[in-house]
Write a protein that holds these residues in place. Structure first.
Motif, PDB file in Angstrom:
ATOM      1  N   GLY A  56       1.017  -1.124   0.235  1.00  0.00           N
ATOM      2  CA  GLY A  56       0.081  -0.102   0.049  1.00  0.00           C
ATOM      3  C   GLY A  56       0.723   1.288   0.028  1.00  0.00           C
ATOM      4  N   VAL A  57       1.924   1.365   0.656  1.00  0.00           N
ATOM      5  CA  VAL A  57       3.028   2.185   0.865  1.00  0.00           C
ATOM      6  C   VAL A  57       4.195   1.565   0.737  1.00  0.00           C
ATOM      7  N   ASN A  58       4.970   1.915  -0.842  1.00  0.00           N
ATOM      8  CA  ASN A  58       6.168   1.011  -1.196  1.00  0.00           C
ATOM      9  C   ASN A  58       7.075   1.185   0.019  1.00  0.00           C
ATOM     10  N   TYR A  59       7.864   0.206   0.539  1.00  0.00           N
ATOM     11  CA  TYR A  59       8.649   0.478   1.731  1.00  0.00           C
ATOM     12  C   TYR A  59       9.883   1.205   1.341  1.00  0.00           C
ATOM     13  N   TYR A  60      10.251   1.031  -0.357  1.00  0.00           N
ATOM     14  CA  TYR A  60      11.483   1.458  -0.559  1.00  0.00           C
ATOM     15  C   TYR A  60      11.502   2.886  -1.081  1.00  0.00           C
ATOM     16  N   THR A  61      10.400   3.385  -2.042  1.00  0.00           N
ATOM     17  CA  THR A  61      10.174   4.577  -2.370  1.00  0.00           C
ATOM     18  C   THR A  61       9.547   5.305  -1.514  1.00  0.00           C
ATOM     19  N   GLY A  62       8.608   4.914  -0.723  1.00  0.00           N
ATOM     20  CA  GLY A  62       7.647   5.835  -0.052  1.00  0.00           C
ATOM     21  C   GLY A  62       6.319   6.090  -0.758  1.00  0.00           C
ATOM     22  N   GLN A  63       6.264   5.655  -1.794  1.00  0.00           N
ATOM     23  CA  GLN A  63       5.070   5.740  -2.686  1.00  0.00           C
ATOM     24  C   GLN A  63       3.805   5.091  -2.078  1.00  0.00           C
ATOM     25  N   PHE A  64       2.978   6.336  -1.805  1.00  0.00           N
ATOM     26  CA  PHE A  64       1.489   5.557  -1.289  1.00  0.00           C
ATOM     27  C   PHE A  64       0.506   5.507  -2.440  1.00  0.00           C
ATOM     28  N   PHE A  65       0.162   4.332  -2.679  1.00  0.00           N
ATOM     29  CA  PHE A  65      -0.730   3.975  -4.060  1.00  0.00           C
ATOM     30  C   PHE A  65      -2.298   4.362  -3.469  1.00  0.00           C
ATOM     31  N   ASP A  66      -2.841   4.605  -4.599  1.00  0.00           N
ATOM     32  CA  ASP A  66      -4.242   4.759  -4.504  1.00  0.00           C
ATOM     33  C   ASP A  66      -4.863   3.635  -4.532  1.00  0.00           C
ATOM     34  N   LEU A  67      -5.103   3.008  -3.273  1.00  0.00           N
ATOM     35  CA  LEU A  67      -5.784   1.703  -3.150  1.00  0.00           C
ATOM     36  C   LEU A  67      -6.980   1.416  -3.881  1.00  0.00           C
ATOM     37  N   LYS A  68      -7.891   2.696  -3.795  1.00  0.00           N
ATOM     38  CA  LYS A  68      -9.231   2.532  -4.261  1.00  0.00           C
ATOM     39  C   LYS A  68      -9.184   2.057  -5.923  1.00  0.00           C
ATOM     40  N   ARG A  69      -8.356   2.962  -6.588  1.00  0.00           N
ATOM     41  CA  ARG A  69      -8.204   2.826  -8.074  1.00  0.00           C
ATOM     42  C   ARG A  69      -7.605   1.430  -8.483  1.00  0.00           C
ATOM     43  N   ILE A  70      -6.503   1.229  -7.586  1.00  0.00           N
ATOM     44  CA  ILE A  70      -6.035  -0.128  -8.004  1.00  0.00           C
ATOM     45  C   ILE A  70      -7.174  -1.336  -7.642  1.00  0.00           C
ATOM     46  N   THR A  71      -7.766  -1.249  -6.706  1.00  0.00           N
ATOM     47  CA  THR A  71      -8.669  -2.230  -6.260  1.00  0.00           C
ATOM     48  C   THR A  71      -9.912  -2.286  -7.389  1.00  0.00           C
ATOM     49  N   GLN A  72     -10.361  -0.942  -8.047  1.00  0.00           N
ATOM     50  CA  GLN A  72     -11.398  -1.063  -8.922  1.00  0.00           C
ATOM     51  C   GLN A  72     -10.630  -1.818 -10.258  1.00  0.00           C
ATOM     52  N   LEU A  73      -9.623  -1.165 -10.655  1.00  0.00           N
ATOM     53  CA  LEU A  73      -8.794  -1.832 -11.732  1.00  0.00           C
ATOM     54  C   LEU A  73      -8.783  -3.317 -11.548  1.00  0.00           C
ATOM     55  N   LYS A 123      18.690  13.500  -4.857  1.00  0.00           N
ATOM     56  CA  LYS A 123      17.235  13.277  -5.501  1.00  0.00           C
ATOM     57  C   LYS A 123      16.312  12.561  -4.630  1.00  0.00           C
ATOM     58  N   ILE A 124      14.964  13.182  -4.486  1.00  0.00           N
ATOM     59  CA  ILE A 124      14.265  12.571  -3.643  1.00  0.00           C
ATOM     60  C   ILE A 124      13.421  11.831  -4.450  1.00  0.00           C
ATOM     61  N   MET A 125      13.280  10.391  -4.130  1.00  0.00           N
ATOM     62  CA  MET A 125      12.543   9.543  -5.046  1.00  0.00           C
ATOM     63  C   MET A 125      10.969   9.497  -4.655  1.00  0.00           C
ATOM     64  N   THR A 126      10.691   9.807  -3.393  1.00  0.00           N
ATOM     65  CA  THR A 126       9.320   9.763  -3.049  1.00  0.00           C
ATOM     66  C   THR A 126       8.429  10.664  -3.704  1.00  0.00           C
ATOM     67  N   PRO A 127       7.443  10.454  -3.921  1.00  0.00           N
ATOM     68  CA  PRO A 127       6.383  11.403  -4.649  1.00  0.00           C
ATOM     69  C   PRO A 127       6.413  12.889  -3.985  1.00  0.00           C
ATOM     70  N   SER A 128       6.235  13.974  -4.760  1.00  0.00           N
ATOM     71  CA  SER A 128       6.252  15.467  -4.093  1.00  0.00           C
ATOM     72  C   SER A 128       4.791  15.588  -3.522  1.00  0.00           C
ATOM     73  N   ASN A 129       3.676  14.991  -4.061  1.00  0.00           N
ATOM     74  CA  ASN A 129       2.395  15.063  -3.848  1.00  0.00           C
ATOM     75  C   ASN A 129       2.149  14.778  -2.371  1.00  0.00           C
ATOM     76  N   PRO A 130       1.780  15.437  -1.557  1.00  0.00           N
ATOM     77  CA  PRO A 130       1.621  14.913  -0.097  1.00  0.00           C
ATOM     78  C   PRO A 130       0.548  13.718  -0.060  1.00  0.00           C
ATOM     79  N   GLU A 131      -0.551  13.754  -1.074  1.00  0.00           N
ATOM     80  CA  GLU A 131      -1.372  12.629  -1.026  1.00  0.00           C
ATOM     81  C   GLU A 131      -0.702  11.311  -1.329  1.00  0.00           C
ATOM     82  N   GLU A 132       0.123  11.387  -1.949  1.00  0.00           N
ATOM     83  CA  GLU A 132       0.877  10.071  -2.379  1.00  0.00           C
ATOM     84  C   GLU A 132       2.185   9.697  -1.846  1.00  0.00           C
ATOM     85  N   ARG A 133       2.250   9.958  -0.674  1.00  0.00           N
ATOM     86  CA  ARG A 133       3.193   9.579   0.278  1.00  0.00           C
ATOM     87  C   ARG A 133       2.753   9.631   1.876  1.00  0.00           C
ATOM     88  N   GLY A 134       3.684   8.972   2.713  1.00  0.00           N
ATOM     89  CA  GLY A 134       3.334   9.352   4.072  1.00  0.00           C
ATOM     90  C   GLY A 134       4.492  10.043   4.665  1.00  0.00           C
TER      91      GLY A 134
END
Ligand SMILES: *Cc1c(COP(=O)(O)O)cnc(C)c1O
Length: 422
Positions: A192-209, A352-363
């Protein structure tokens, strides 16, 4: 335009105005030889110990000493029902209904139990989709399930990879995979949040897909629980698993959590491994009855659980209930945003910061790549009093945790990093 400012004074001001600042005093902060607080940035790996934990565990030790087996029913918090004391606060942490959540076992064990119920391969649809840099334990668990069902693990694992030259996984690529191979994929299992990059996925979008293509969808929320608003119920995911020793501060190797969506709560046709704790509570101790499946997530329990570990989880969850995930994630966005601002202010072309810069896409975690650096950098940081995490070849992961890290922690962390890289 950023509202953050450079300089120590700003960090001090932010700490003074922080409504959660007093929670830091309710944790044991590791110290250096001189007794100065270390800058602890690894709450994503092992959360710090709440000072209250000792008393919660002590209570159960006392009741055991004084009551022996009677403690099951006569302890201040009767052990027979102890897990129920965790359900509501845990469901609030992960955004689920109480019937959907249970604290039991450990993460990888729960992942296997979930695959027993939700990975139902057929000769045509048997593959499991994971993200390319999934946590090793998840990858091994998935591969072993494929082998267990008689499939080739190389052929059976479908990887959701970042594009060449990029670090973050891209939803369009996930759509493409599902459009081209969706009918061969039985299970989509993503961190749900990738341990390496810190990317927080859109769980709903992935589930719907996943559901659109007939796949079961589950998440490993080890790096999400207690860190971000997971909203597991609304995501519609079939299941999720997590541990409690990272952001949930319950101590090394403590029990894990498990979510099973309400729509499966009463389904007695799912494959399950069962034990006496999966059996109807009312008649469990008659010990002679035909198996009677307990409804909801509780029905996946096998054994009577370790109370001392649950006591530690309860100490932490009571604090989460006091703060609430809304306030916690609000501070988290401030604190991590400030961290990102200071790193960018360094203006260092090698960073370089790997983690998404959008606060909604990271913890709270930022994964920072330092080009041309090696593990020496990590040692230097440690010597300077910063506890961080190093991932080969060149990535530092730092997680300023809103419950106990301060703006000054972040300020000094970046100052020390500057000093070392000079
Ligand atoms: C921490 C972590 C684990 C650890 O699993 P355990 O069974 O608790 O040892 C597994 N998966 C992910 C994604 C993690 O972050």
């Amino acid at each position: 335009m950023s509202h953050y400012k450079i300089g120590l004074e700003y960090a001090q001001q932010q700490d003074e105005n922080d409504p959660l600042a007093t929670f830091r005093d309710r944790f044991h902060i590791p110290k250096d030889k001189e007794g100065t607080d270390l800058i602890y940035m690894t709450g994503n790996s092992l959360g710090l110990q709440p000072k209250a934990t000792k008393a919660y565990i002590h209570q159960e030790l006392e009741d055991w000493a004084n009551l022996g087996v009677e403690g099951h029913t006569e302890a201040k918090n009767p052990w027979l029902h102890y897990h129920e004391l965790l359900t509501e606060s845990m469901s609030n942490v992960v955004g689920a209904k109480p019937i959907e959540v249970i604290v039991m076992n450990t993460l990888t064990v729960n992942l296997h139990l979930m695959m027993v119920s939700f990975y139902k391969p057929t000769p045509k649809r048997y593959k499991i989709l994971i993200e390319a840099d999934a946590f090793p334990s998840d990858k091994y668990a998935v591969e072993s399930q494929l082998r267990y069902h008689g499939f080739d693990e190389k052929e059976g694992v479908v990887l959701w990879k970042a594009r060449k030259g990029e670090e973050l996984a891209n939803y369009e690529d996930l759509e493409t995979i599902l459009e081209t191979q969706g009918d061969e994929i039985a299970l989509v299992m993503i961190g749900g949040v990738n341990y390496y990059t810190g990317q927080f996925f859109d769980l709903k979008r992935i589930t719907q897909l996943g559901h659109q293509h007939g796949c079961v969808v589950g998440f490993d929320c080890a790096h999400g629980a207690g860190n971000v608003a997971l909203n597991l119920h609304d995501s519609g995911a079939d299941f999720a698993v997590w541990c409690t020793y990272k952001y949930l501060n319950s101590g090394p190797g403590s029990l894990g959590g498990c979510f099973i969506h309400e729509r499966h709560a009463h389904n007695k046709n799912l494959n399950r491994f069962t034990g006496w704790w999966s059996h109807n509570k009312e008649t469990r101790f008659k010990m002679r009855d035909e198996f009677d499946q307990l409804a909801g997530a509780e029905g996946w329990q096998l054994s009577n659980p370790p109370i001392l570990s649950m006591a530690a989880i309860r100490a932490s969850l009571d604090m989460f209930a006091e703060v609430g995930m809304d306030k916690l994630t609000k501070k988290s966005k401030q604190l991590t945003g400030y961290f990102e601002f200071l790193i960018e202010e360094m203006n260092n072309a090698n960073i370089k910061i790997m983690t998404p810069s959008n606060p909604e896409e990271r913890g709270c975690q930022l994964s920072i790549q330092v080009k041309n650096a090696d593990k020496k950098l990590h040692h230097q940081l440690t010597e300077a009093g910063v506890i961080s995490d190093w991932r080969e070849p060149d990535v530092i992961r730092c997680a300023p945790v809103p419950l106990y890290n301060s703006f000054q922690d972040v300020y000094y962390l970046v100052e020390k990093l500057k000093e070392i890289l000079k």
